[in-house]
Design an enzyme around this catalytic site. Structure first.
Site, mmCIF file in Angstrom:
data_model
loop_
_atom_site.group_PDB
_atom_site.id
_atom_site.type_symbol
_atom_site.label_atom_id
_atom_site.label_comp_id
_atom_site.label_asym_id
_atom_site.label_seq_id
_atom_site.Cartn_x
_atom_site.Cartn_y
_atom_site.Cartn_z
ATOM 1 N N PRO A 89 0.457 -1.300 0.021
ATOM 2 C CA PRO A 89 -0.308 -0.119 -0.122
ATOM 3 C C PRO A 89 0.807 1.472 0.302
ATOM 4 O O PRO A 89 0.145 2.502 0.075
ATOM 5 C CB PRO A 89 -0.474 0.588 1.032
ATOM 6 C CG PRO A 89 -0.035 -1.128 2.122
ATOM 7 C CD PRO A 89 0.853 -1.832 1.097
ATOM 8 N N THR B 93 1.361 -5.483 3.392
ATOM 9 C CA THR B 93 2.768 -5.841 2.977
ATOM 10 C C THR B 93 2.804 -4.523 4.357
ATOM 11 O O THR B 93 2.826 -3.193 3.824
ATOM 12 C CB THR B 93 3.743 -5.817 2.531
ATOM 13 O OG1 THR B 93 4.073 -4.363 1.229
ATOM 14 C CG2 THR B 93 3.810 -6.882 1.817
ATOM 15 N N ASP C 208 7.875 -3.383 -9.357
ATOM 16 C CA ASP C 208 8.950 -4.327 -9.239
ATOM 17 C C ASP C 208 9.619 -5.043 -8.271
ATOM 18 O O ASP C 208 9.658 -6.233 -7.595
ATOM 19 C CB ASP C 208 9.709 -3.535 -10.294
ATOM 20 C CG ASP C 208 9.376 -3.435 -11.557
ATOM 21 O OD1 ASP C 208 8.083 -4.441 -12.187
ATOM 22 O OD2 ASP C 208 9.892 -2.863 -12.541
#
Length: 246
Positions: free
Chosen positions: A147, A178, A208
């Site tokens: 987030p 997370t 990524d």
């Protein structure tokens, strides 16, 4: 319209779309849909095709069908005689991809209607059974959302774009947001063999870096053989999304 129980293949029925009547034939691999209107001036319309003029016949493999559902409403179908206007509807949601960007999918919907409630529900049931029989379809996914990465849009991307599609496809998702770097990697490494075997894949919603954590967690897992059976997916929601765009 309803086939015998001893003939699971080659089932056929007539339905209506807003553009005309279609015949639908089901086989073991997909649906054959054909407009029965053969007038020269008739231009068939398929929601998953972009060309202005298409053939009157289309074959839709089950692997391209996200879901089939009965729409629990009765609506009037314009252009029909009065006693046939009240129709029962079922909806096919079909994946559409472009050749230039095959990784970008969109969902197109085709509504089929019939005056028979039994026929509408029967065909939804039959198509669902075919979809559920596909072994390669994911059923259990582990989803990690970052987030805080990029423009902090990962939560919205998941809720608005990704979760509805997976829900429609009857995919069960365990979603974890997370809280720090390495969270996803550590969680994956901590999965036991039984937990790995219950999963079909792991999804990163972020940039990524998030996908890199998933990959590292899989490659460094103590049960490597089982971990390598999992499929990894990247839903782009970061500042750079090179994995999803290549």
């Amino acid at each position: 319209c309803k086939p015998s129980q001893g003939d699971p293949e080659g089932q056929s029925a007539l339905f209506r779309t807003k553009h005309g009547q279609v015949a639908v034939v089901q086989d073991v691999y997909g649906l054959l849909i054909e407009y029965t209107n053969r007038r020269r001036s008739f231009c068939p319309v398929w929601p998953w095709r972009t060309k202005s003029r298409e053939d009157v016949l289309q074959y839709v493999p089950y692997e391209e069908i996200l879901c089939a559902r009965y729409l629990p409403i009765r609506r009037h179908r314009a252009g029909l005689p009065g006693h046939l206007r009240k129709q029962h509807f079922l909806e096919l949601q079909v994946l559409q991809r472009t050749r230039s960007r095959p990784c970008q999918w969109s969902i197109q919907r085709l509504e089929l209607s019939t005056e028979s409630l039994e026929q509408a529900k029967y065909w939804v049931q039959q198509i669902k059974q075919r979809l559920q029989a596909q072994a390669h379809r994911p059923r259990q996914l582990l989803v990690f959302i970052n987030p805080y990465g990029g423009r902090r849009k990962a939560r919205d991307v998941w809720k608005k774009a990704a979760e509805p599609v997976l829900t429609a496809g009857s995919v069960q998702c365990q979603v974890i947001e997370t809280t720090c770097q390495g969270h996803a990697e550590g969680f994956i490494k901590g999965l036991c063999l039984q937990q790995l075997q219950q999963l079909d894949g792991i999804v990163a919603v972020g940039g990524d870096g998030m996908f890199s954590e998933l990959l590292t967690g899989v490659l460094q897992h103590r049960h490597l053989d089982a971990a390598l059976q999992l499929r990894l997916a990247h839903i782009p929601a970061g500042s750079t999304d090179a994995v999803a765009c290549t």
